[in-house]
Design a protein around this motif. Structure first.
Motif, PDB file in Angstrom:
ATOM      1  N   THR A 270       4.856  11.119 101.232  1.00 39.65           N
ATOM      2  CA  THR A 270       5.218  10.852 100.081  1.00 39.65           C
ATOM      3  C   THR A 270       4.050  11.647  99.228  1.00 39.65           C
TER       4      THR A 270
ATOM      5  N   THR B 235       5.640  15.716  98.782  1.00 38.29           N
ATOM      6  CA  THR B 235       7.417  14.620  97.620  1.00 38.29           C
ATOM      7  C   THR B 235       6.681  14.967  96.572  1.00 38.29           C
ATOM      8  N   THR B 236       5.196  14.136  96.045  1.00 33.72           N
ATOM      9  CA  THR B 236       4.213  13.434  94.794  1.00 33.72           C
ATOM     10  C   THR B 236       3.897  15.348  94.550  1.00 33.72           C
TER      11      THR B 236
ATOM     12  N   GLN C   1       4.601  18.666  94.587  1.00 38.08           N
ATOM     13  CA  GLN C   1       5.077  20.014  94.692  1.00 38.08           C
ATOM     14  C   GLN C   1       5.085  20.184  93.342  1.00 38.08           C
TER      15      GLN C   1
ATOM     16  N   SER D  20       8.935  16.970  91.335  1.00 39.52           N
ATOM     17  CA  SER D  20       8.517  15.938  91.389  1.00 39.52           C
ATOM     18  C   SER D  20       9.172  15.479  89.959  1.00 39.52           C
TER      19      SER D  20
END
Length: 414
Positions: free
Chosen positions: A57, A60-61, A63, A346
């Motif tokens: 998580t 993903t956040t 990047q 993101s």
């Protein structure tokens, strides 16, 4: 006689209550991996699933985000970051032991500086009150567990060493903060780019000041002498619109320009500062990774390495403790691993780009106040309305490139 019988009856009642209490209570997190076979139980546990979900998580956040970007920082994040200011003060109060002759100097370098043990004792006395002050009063029942994870993340006072197991204990601390709902969804980016970055800066100071050794067989599989996660999350930062290619990550000019903006480049710069020779000589892992064609491929390779060489490594996991927030019990049947979505913008980065023209417009026309953009209202975002913005933050291993089967296994975690 009646009083004596009554006293005995009261004592028996107290003993019964104490027995019932002890049977339903625990002194806190405890080691559950005591033999090699327990590693498999760990890999199907709730704690394992929660940890992988948190790591991916975050990936993903963050990047497309840089360490010096303005990101939402809640009061909870600010309070937690303040813990490291207090720990820094303890270093000043426990300076390294000075040595008088060459023999003593060589001995102190080999075994680590003994002043670290004094610092560690000071840390253990103060860490639980620090955690208690940093979390809401309504979450005080988690102070013991959080304190154990945090206190276990700074190294071993007996051996004066530090390794990926201590780093993993800090990941347990971060993950537990979300499990306890002390941190919320909007705190995901700041947990890595503020709290973890602050932790990383601090433990590097410990390692240098107290000449700490690398823990166990650490040098056989890690990317530098001590850390792993800044490389994985650093690659995640670069997985969307990176300003340079993987082949350039070891270049001196890239290190000079970007080391304060990306966890990966900061870590590479730290390796360059603390080791002699070329990367091909002292850090063949990093040198090999630079040959890969994309950041996504590097992320997959690193994640596979972390799962295989850290989380499945008995010598590391036997020291990790599990509690209510990170339970060792088996995860629900059919639960799927959360995976990272790399190469896409993101939600937080999207919000930053939406805010930029609005801020520029306010600077150009400060007296004009209009309604928010419809796109702003409808965008997918993990920002909370009450969050403040800030820009707080300041190994050598043999890389076994994953086979096709390995990558398919890693894909289950991506």
């Amino acid at each position: 006689m009646g009083e004596t019988c009554g006293s005995k009856s009261q004592m028996a009642g107290k003993i019964r209550l104490m027995t019932e209490f002890c049977s339903h209570s625990s002194l806190g997190p405890e080691a559950r991996i005591v033999k090699q076979q327990d590693v498999h139980l760990w890999e199907v546990s709730q704690a394992y699933h929660e940890l992988i979900a948190y790591i991916n998580t975050v990936s993903t956040t963050i990047q497309g985000l840089r360490l010096n970007d303005s990101i939402p920082v809640s009061p909870a994040i600010t309070r937690l970051a303040g813990i490291f200011d207090q720990l820094e003060a303890m270093i000043h109060n426990n300076p390294p032991v000075m040595v008088d002759n060459a023999a003593s100097f060589a001995s102190s370098i080999e075994q680590g500086n003994k002043a670290y043990r004094r610092w560690s004792r000071s840390m253990l006395r103060g860490i639980y009150p620090m955690v208690e002050k940093a979390v809401p009063a309504s979450k005080c029942q988690y102070v013991n567990e959080l304190g154990q994870y945090l206190s276990g993340s700074f190294g071993n006072a007996t051996r004066i060493d530090y390794g990926t197991g201590h780093e993993l204990s800090f990941l347990f601390f971060l993950c537990s903060l979300f499990r306890a709902q002390i941190l919320q969804e909007e705190d995901v980016a700041a947990s890595a780019l503020v709290i973890f970055a602050r932790y990383l800066k601090f433990v590097r100071r410990l390692q240098v000041i107290y000449t700490m050794e690398s823990a166990g067989s650490h040098g056989a599989y890690s990317l530098d002498t001590f850390q792993f996660m800044p490389f994985l999350w650093g690659v995640a930062q670069l997985s969307y619109e990176a300003p340079f290619s993987p082949r350039q990550m070891l270049d001196a000019d890239v290190m000079s320009r970007y080391r304060s903006e990306y966890l990966l480049i900061g870590s590479i710069g730290h390796v360059a500062d603390t080791k002699m020779g070329t990367f091909a000589m002292h850090s063949c892992q990093l040198w090999s990774l630079a040959a890969l064609s994309s950041w996504a491929k590097i992320y997959r390779s690193l994640l596979f390495m972390y799962l295989d060489e850290v989380l499945a490594h008995f010598e590391i996991m036997q020291h990790i403790r599990f509690g209510k927030l990170m339970p060792f019990s088996e995860a629900a049947k059919g639960r799927q691993m959360e995976h990272a979505r790399l190469g896409v913008m993101s939600p937080l980065r999207r919000r930053q780009l939406e805010l930029k023209p609005e801020e520029e417009g306010r600077q150009q026309a400060p007296d004009q106040v209009g309604p928010p953009s419809p796109d702003f209202e409808d965008s997918e975002s993990i920002l909370s309305a009450g969050a403040t913005n800030t820009s707080l933050t300041d190994a050598s291993v043999h890389l076994r490139f994953p086979s096709k089967d390995d990558l398919e296994a890693a894909d289950k975690h991506l």
